[in-house]
Design a protein around this motif. Sequence first.
Motif, mmCIF file in Angstrom:
data_model
loop_
_atom_site.group_PDB
_atom_site.id
_atom_site.type_symbol
_atom_site.label_atom_id
_atom_site.label_comp_id
_atom_site.label_asym_id
_atom_site.label_seq_id
_atom_site.Cartn_x
_atom_site.Cartn_y
_atom_site.Cartn_z
ATOM 1 N N ALA A 56 0.822 -1.214 0.000
ATOM 2 C CA ALA A 56 0.000 0.000 0.000
ATOM 3 C C ALA A 56 0.857 1.266 0.000
ATOM 4 O O ALA A 56 0.405 2.323 -0.423
ATOM 5 C CB ALA A 56 -0.933 0.008 1.207
ATOM 6 N N LEU A 57 2.099 1.165 0.450
ATOM 7 C CA LEU A 57 2.990 2.333 0.512
ATOM 8 C C LEU A 57 3.950 2.411 -0.677
ATOM 9 O O LEU A 57 4.816 3.272 -0.713
ATOM 10 C CB LEU A 57 3.785 2.313 1.819
ATOM 11 N N ALA A 58 3.763 1.549 -1.659
ATOM 12 C CA ALA A 58 4.680 1.504 -2.799
ATOM 13 C C ALA A 58 4.588 2.734 -3.693
ATOM 14 O O ALA A 58 5.587 3.140 -4.289
ATOM 15 C CB ALA A 58 4.418 0.246 -3.618
ATOM 16 N N ASN A 59 3.423 3.350 -3.774
ATOM 17 C CA ASN A 59 3.230 4.486 -4.678
ATOM 18 C C ASN A 59 2.895 5.766 -3.918
ATOM 19 O O ASN A 59 2.290 5.720 -2.844
ATOM 20 C CB ASN A 59 2.091 4.193 -5.664
ATOM 21 N N THR A 60 3.266 6.892 -4.511
ATOM 22 C CA THR A 60 2.923 8.193 -3.933
ATOM 23 C C THR A 60 1.408 8.280 -3.747
ATOM 24 O O THR A 60 0.652 7.939 -4.654
ATOM 25 C CB THR A 60 3.397 9.336 -4.855
ATOM 26 N N GLY A 61 0.979 8.715 -2.581
ATOM 27 C CA GLY A 61 -0.446 8.808 -2.266
ATOM 28 C C GLY A 61 -1.006 7.565 -1.609
ATOM 29 O O GLY A 61 -2.112 7.592 -1.077
ATOM 30 N N GLY A 62 -0.237 6.485 -1.632
ATOM 31 C CA GLY A 62 -0.693 5.258 -0.987
ATOM 32 C C GLY A 62 -0.601 5.387 0.528
ATOM 33 O O GLY A 62 0.228 6.132 1.048
ATOM 34 N N TYR A 63 -1.477 4.690 1.225
ATOM 35 C CA TYR A 63 -1.413 4.722 2.684
ATOM 36 C C TYR A 63 -1.871 3.386 3.262
ATOM 37 O O TYR A 63 -2.506 2.576 2.596
ATOM 38 C CB TYR A 63 -2.250 5.874 3.254
ATOM 39 N N THR A 64 -1.509 3.185 4.505
ATOM 40 C CA THR A 64 -1.930 2.000 5.241
ATOM 41 C C THR A 64 -2.190 2.409 6.685
ATOM 42 O O THR A 64 -1.741 3.481 7.122
ATOM 43 C CB THR A 64 -0.866 0.880 5.159
ATOM 44 N N ILE A 65 -2.896 1.572 7.396
ATOM 45 C CA ILE A 65 -3.170 1.828 8.811
ATOM 46 C C ILE A 65 -2.575 0.677 9.613
ATOM 47 O O ILE A 65 -2.880 -0.483 9.373
ATOM 48 C CB ILE A 65 -4.680 1.958 9.075
ATOM 49 N N VAL A 66 -1.703 1.040 10.552
ATOM 50 C CA VAL A 66 -1.052 0.064 11.417
ATOM 51 C C VAL A 66 -1.216 0.527 12.859
ATOM 52 O O VAL A 66 -0.795 1.646 13.200
ATOM 53 C CB VAL A 66 0.449 -0.091 11.077
ATOM 54 N N SER A 67 -1.817 -0.287 13.689
ATOM 55 C CA SER A 67 -1.979 0.028 15.120
ATOM 56 C C SER A 67 -2.528 1.438 15.358
ATOM 57 O O SER A 67 -1.974 2.212 16.134
ATOM 58 C CB SER A 67 -0.651 -0.155 15.852
ATOM 59 N N ASN A 68 -3.608 1.776 14.664
ATOM 60 C CA ASN A 68 -4.273 3.080 14.789
ATOM 61 C C ASN A 68 -3.418 4.265 14.367
ATOM 62 O O ASN A 68 -3.612 5.392 14.826
ATOM 63 C CB ASN A 68 -4.814 3.295 16.200
#
Length: 140
Positions: A56-68
């Motif tokens: 999810a973090l491979a591209n600009t604008g990508g995001y992920t949620i980890v431990s809030n």
Amino acid sequence: MDNKINRNEFLKNLGFRGASLVALYCTSKGLSSCSSDNTVVPASVDLTVDLSTTTALANTGGYTIVSNVVIANTGNGNYVAASITCPHENKNAIKYQGSSFYCPEHGATFSTNGTCTNGITGKALKIYTVTKSGNTLKIT
């Protein structure tokens, strides 16, 4: 004995019952747009994210949620991390879109430094420090 009620009495009775239900509901936190779910935003976190396994973090604008924590790729090898908890309503709803954080619950937007950019709240979004080393992000 006639159990009929005239229209005027019926409407008064209906209005009183409806108003009573609304008053009861309003005393709970159901209608309060600024209600709190008592979420506590930690002052700091201690997370490690492996970029080689987090697509999810491979591209600009990508995001992920980890431990809030919402972690976003802002481009040019830079990343930002923020609390998932919106400072306006204390709901865990923050997402990342384009180049800013936003809350789909009520429309607040925040810059990557945490400042509210559309005036919905005067409170800042909690931003954490991100350190990149190779393929690893350290969020504190």
